[in-house]
Design an enzyme around this catalytic site. Sequence first.
Site, PDB file in Angstrom:
ATOM      1  N   CYS A 207      -8.201   1.462   4.155  1.00 32.43           N
ATOM      2  CA  CYS A 207      -7.761   0.687   5.320  1.00 32.43           C
ATOM      3  C   CYS A 207      -6.770  -0.376   4.850  1.00 32.43           C
ATOM      4  O   CYS A 207      -6.775  -0.755   3.679  1.00 32.43           O
ATOM      5  CB  CYS A 207      -8.955   0.048   6.015  1.00 32.43           C
ATOM      6  SG  CYS A 207      -9.933  -0.999   4.949  1.00 32.43           S
ATOM      7  N   PRO A 208      -5.909  -0.859   5.726  1.00 34.41           N
ATOM      8  CA  PRO A 208      -4.998  -1.930   5.324  1.00 34.41           C
ATOM      9  C   PRO A 208      -5.761  -3.237   5.111  1.00 34.41           C
ATOM     10  O   PRO A 208      -6.907  -3.365   5.546  1.00 34.41           O
ATOM     11  CB  PRO A 208      -4.056  -2.072   6.539  1.00 34.41           C
ATOM     12  CG  PRO A 208      -4.352  -0.935   7.442  1.00 34.41           C
ATOM     13  CD  PRO A 208      -5.724  -0.463   7.136  1.00 34.41           C
ATOM     14  N   SER A 235      -6.338   0.782  -2.184  1.00 39.46           N
ATOM     15  CA  SER A 235      -5.670   0.187  -1.024  1.00 39.46           C
ATOM     16  C   SER A 235      -5.164  -1.221  -1.342  1.00 39.46           C
ATOM     17  O   SER A 235      -4.004  -1.381  -1.721  1.00 39.46           O
ATOM     18  CB  SER A 235      -6.579   0.205   0.192  1.00 39.46           C
ATOM     19  OG  SER A 235      -5.827  -0.135   1.315  1.00 39.46           O
ATOM     20  N   ARG A 236      -6.012  -2.217  -1.223  1.00 40.35           N
ATOM     21  CA  ARG A 236      -5.605  -3.588  -1.563  1.00 40.35           C
ATOM     22  C   ARG A 236      -6.807  -4.310  -2.161  1.00 40.35           C
ATOM     23  O   ARG A 236      -7.934  -4.189  -1.656  1.00 40.35           O
ATOM     24  CB  ARG A 236      -5.118  -4.346  -0.323  1.00 40.35           C
ATOM     25  CG  ARG A 236      -3.727  -3.924   0.169  1.00 40.35           C
ATOM     26  CD  ARG A 236      -2.599  -4.308  -0.797  1.00 40.35           C
ATOM     27  NE  ARG A 236      -1.277  -3.899  -0.353  1.00 40.35           N
ATOM     28  CZ  ARG A 236      -0.664  -2.750  -0.656  1.00 40.35           C
ATOM     29  NH1 ARG A 236      -1.275  -1.862  -1.416  1.00 40.35           N
ATOM     30  NH2 ARG A 236       0.559  -2.491  -0.225  1.00 40.35           N
ATOM     31  N   ASP A 260      -7.254   0.632  -8.432  1.00 41.42           N
ATOM     32  CA  ASP A 260      -5.819   0.564  -8.724  1.00 41.42           C
ATOM     33  C   ASP A 260      -5.251  -0.783  -8.313  1.00 41.42           C
ATOM     34  O   ASP A 260      -4.089  -1.072  -8.578  1.00 41.42           O
ATOM     35  CB  ASP A 260      -5.080   1.693  -7.988  1.00 41.42           C
ATOM     36  CG  ASP A 260      -3.613   1.763  -8.402  1.00 41.42           C
ATOM     37  OD1 ASP A 260      -3.342   1.681  -9.617  1.00 41.42           O
ATOM     38  OD2 ASP A 260      -2.741   1.901  -7.519  1.00 41.42           O
ATOM     39  N   GLU A 265      -2.586  -9.941  -8.443  1.00 40.46           N
ATOM     40  CA  GLU A 265      -1.825  -9.041  -9.312  1.00 40.46           C
ATOM     41  C   GLU A 265      -0.570  -9.743  -9.803  1.00 40.46           C
ATOM     42  O   GLU A 265       0.085 -10.429  -8.996  1.00 40.46           O
ATOM     43  CB  GLU A 265      -1.472  -7.761  -8.559  1.00 40.46           C
ATOM     44  CG  GLU A 265      -2.732  -6.996  -8.139  1.00 40.46           C
ATOM     45  CD  GLU A 265      -2.442  -5.767  -7.291  1.00 40.46           C
ATOM     46  OE1 GLU A 265      -1.257  -5.385  -7.150  1.00 40.46           O
ATOM     47  OE2 GLU A 265      -3.402  -5.179  -6.770  1.00 40.46           O
ATOM     48  N   HIS A 284      -1.907  -0.973 -10.271  1.00 38.13           N
ATOM     49  CA  HIS A 284      -1.261  -0.711  -8.968  1.00 38.13           C
ATOM     50  C   HIS A 284      -0.118   0.301  -9.125  1.00 38.13           C
ATOM     51  O   HIS A 284       1.047   0.015  -8.839  1.00 38.13           O
ATOM     52  CB  HIS A 284      -0.746  -2.017  -8.349  1.00 38.13           C
ATOM     53  CG  HIS A 284      -0.573  -1.916  -6.857  1.00 38.13           C
ATOM     54  ND1 HIS A 284      -0.764  -2.960  -6.010  1.00 38.13           N
ATOM     55  CD2 HIS A 284      -0.217  -0.874  -6.056  1.00 38.13           C
ATOM     56  CE1 HIS A 284      -0.538  -2.582  -4.762  1.00 38.13           C
ATOM     57  NE2 HIS A 284      -0.201  -1.301  -4.768  1.00 38.13           N
TER      58      HIS A 284
HETATM   59  P1  NAD Z   1      -2.379   4.181   7.782  1.00 35.14           P
HETATM   60  O1  NAD Z   1      -1.886   3.117   8.681  1.00 35.14           O
HETATM   61  O2  NAD Z   1      -1.916   5.587   8.002  1.00 35.14           O
HETATM   62  O3  NAD Z   1      -3.974   4.209   7.779  1.00 35.14           O
HETATM   63  C1  NAD Z   1      -4.772   3.052   7.817  1.00 35.14           C
HETATM   64  C2  NAD Z   1      -5.987   3.365   8.672  1.00 35.14           C
HETATM   65  O4  NAD Z   1      -6.871   2.245   8.604  1.00 35.14           O
HETATM   66  C3  NAD Z   1      -5.647   3.611  10.152  1.00 35.14           C
HETATM   67  O5  NAD Z   1      -6.208   4.835  10.587  1.00 35.14           O
HETATM   68  C4  NAD Z   1      -6.275   2.405  10.870  1.00 35.14           C
HETATM   69  O6  NAD Z   1      -6.767   2.736  12.167  1.00 35.14           O
HETATM   70  C5  NAD Z   1      -7.409   2.070   9.906  1.00 35.14           C
HETATM   71  N1  NAD Z   1      -7.912   0.709  10.093  1.00 35.14           N
HETATM   72  C6  NAD Z   1      -7.232  -0.409  10.461  1.00 35.14           C
HETATM   73  N2  NAD Z   1      -8.072  -1.456  10.557  1.00 35.14           N
HETATM   74  C7  NAD Z   1      -9.295  -0.992  10.244  1.00 35.14           C
HETATM   75  C8  NAD Z   1     -10.584  -1.595  10.176  1.00 35.14           C
HETATM   76  N3  NAD Z   1     -10.747  -2.895  10.465  1.00 35.14           N
HETATM   77  N4  NAD Z   1     -11.620  -0.832   9.814  1.00 35.14           N
HETATM   78  C9  NAD Z   1     -11.452   0.491   9.534  1.00 35.14           C
HETATM   79  N5  NAD Z   1     -10.266   1.122   9.598  1.00 35.14           N
HETATM   80  C10 NAD Z   1      -9.206   0.383   9.944  1.00 35.14           C
HETATM   81  O7  NAD Z   1      -2.003   3.695   6.306  1.00 35.14           O
HETATM   82  P2  NAD Z   1      -1.961   4.600   4.980  1.00 35.14           P
HETATM   83  O8  NAD Z   1      -0.598   5.153   4.785  1.00 35.14           O
HETATM   84  O9  NAD Z   1      -3.124   5.520   4.971  1.00 35.14           O
HETATM   85  O10 NAD Z   1      -2.155   3.460   3.859  1.00 35.14           O
HETATM   86  C11 NAD Z   1      -3.395   2.773   3.750  1.00 35.14           C
HETATM   87  C12 NAD Z   1      -3.271   1.622   2.760  1.00 35.14           C
HETATM   88  O11 NAD Z   1      -3.049   2.145   1.450  1.00 35.14           O
HETATM   89  C13 NAD Z   1      -2.067   0.694   2.976  1.00 35.14           C
HETATM   90  O12 NAD Z   1      -2.332  -0.305   3.946  1.00 35.14           O
HETATM   91  C14 NAD Z   1      -1.855   0.105   1.604  1.00 35.14           C
HETATM   92  O13 NAD Z   1      -2.575  -1.109   1.526  1.00 35.14           O
HETATM   93  C15 NAD Z   1      -2.466   1.116   0.661  1.00 35.14           C
HETATM   94  N6  NAD Z   1      -1.484   1.728  -0.258  1.00 35.14           N
HETATM   95  C16 NAD Z   1      -1.664   1.579  -1.594  1.00 35.14           C
HETATM   96  C17 NAD Z   1      -0.762   2.154  -2.487  1.00 35.14           C
HETATM   97  C18 NAD Z   1      -0.956   2.050  -3.994  1.00 35.14           C
HETATM   98  O14 NAD Z   1      -0.015   2.299  -4.756  1.00 35.14           O
HETATM   99  N7  NAD Z   1      -2.133   1.737  -4.484  1.00 35.14           N
HETATM  100  C19 NAD Z   1       0.350   2.863  -1.995  1.00 35.14           C
HETATM  101  C20 NAD Z   1       0.494   3.012  -0.604  1.00 35.14           C
HETATM  102  C21 NAD Z   1      -0.433   2.431   0.252  1.00 35.14           C
END
Ligand code: NAD
Length: 310
Positions: A207-208, A235-236, A260, A265, A284
Amino acid sequence: KIVVLDGYTLNPGDLSWEGFENLGEFTCYDRTEEKDIVSRIGDAELVITNKTPVSAETIAACPNIKYIGVLATGYNVVDVEAAAARHIPVTNIPTYGTTAVAQFAFALLLNICHHVQDHSNAVFQGRWTAAPDFCFWDFPLMELAGKTMGIIGYGRIGQATGKIAQAFGMKVLAYDDYRNADLECETMAYASLDDLLEQSDVISLHCPLFESTKGIINKGNIAKMKDGVIIINTSRGPLIVEEDLAEALNSGKVRAAGLDVVSTEPIREDNVLLKAKNCLITPHIAWAPLESRSRLMNIAVDNLKSFLDG
Ligand code: NAD
């Protein structure tokens, strides 16, 4: 005027900035320390960042900013409210790294299940399973088939991770604010957060980072999890209360964690997770295969073109 604040993170030299260079007077800094952000933006209208924060104070101090492009999916580095108040559009790049991040979540998980790194290190130290000084029980292996993966945030990356889990013979439980009933099947179901925490053998965070998700993995929620659960976070970092996870790793409540991302960071030397048991931490990099970075660069240029085209 276009300023890239931290180009090195996207492009260590194997991609071209030509797409941006063709769009204006272009300056790219490898990295920018916090104290230099305002002076480096200067009178530029178009600001591009990956991990360098663009805070409300920076936005206030740089009256020429007209556009902020984030070279990432998560856009928590920008104070979006402050940007909106000045009618500055902020763009992110939601799709470039879906496959890469899902694959990386599994790289962490498979290393935890198979101790690939530990077993290989043992061999390079002259140890083999038959030798008297070494036996594979030192690093027990674990199958995933038949286990349950709980995925918090079932968006693009969550779903891609879910598909891999299903291919491994796992059952998927997903917790998300938004439910797409079409995705449910024999091996995938939506669940409440509590049911997911109670029933999962592996929990993967996708999740974000929002106020509502900050610290979602905390002492109280860890207590609801199965003993010996594995936690993966690509994620974060602030989704996890790191002191609580470290305590659970050290007590064995959590079998292992693959991370990750961390709260600050680059990781601080005093981060409690650096001394916790069974914790893998990578810097990351889940997003960083060349394939996904070139997609990211192309989409970032398209985003900027769309803005300039009105
Ligand atoms: P996305 O927007 O497609 O999916 C996020 C999902 O989280 C959505 O379905 C949303 O409804 C859900 N969500 C929002 N608030 C929520 C809550 N309170 N409880 C439960 N679910 C909730 O985004 P994505 O492309 O799947 O990316 C997800 C996250 O991955 C990004 O926000 C980013 O932080 C992380 N990311 C990390 C890297 C890395 O290199 N480690 C790279 C890209 C993205």
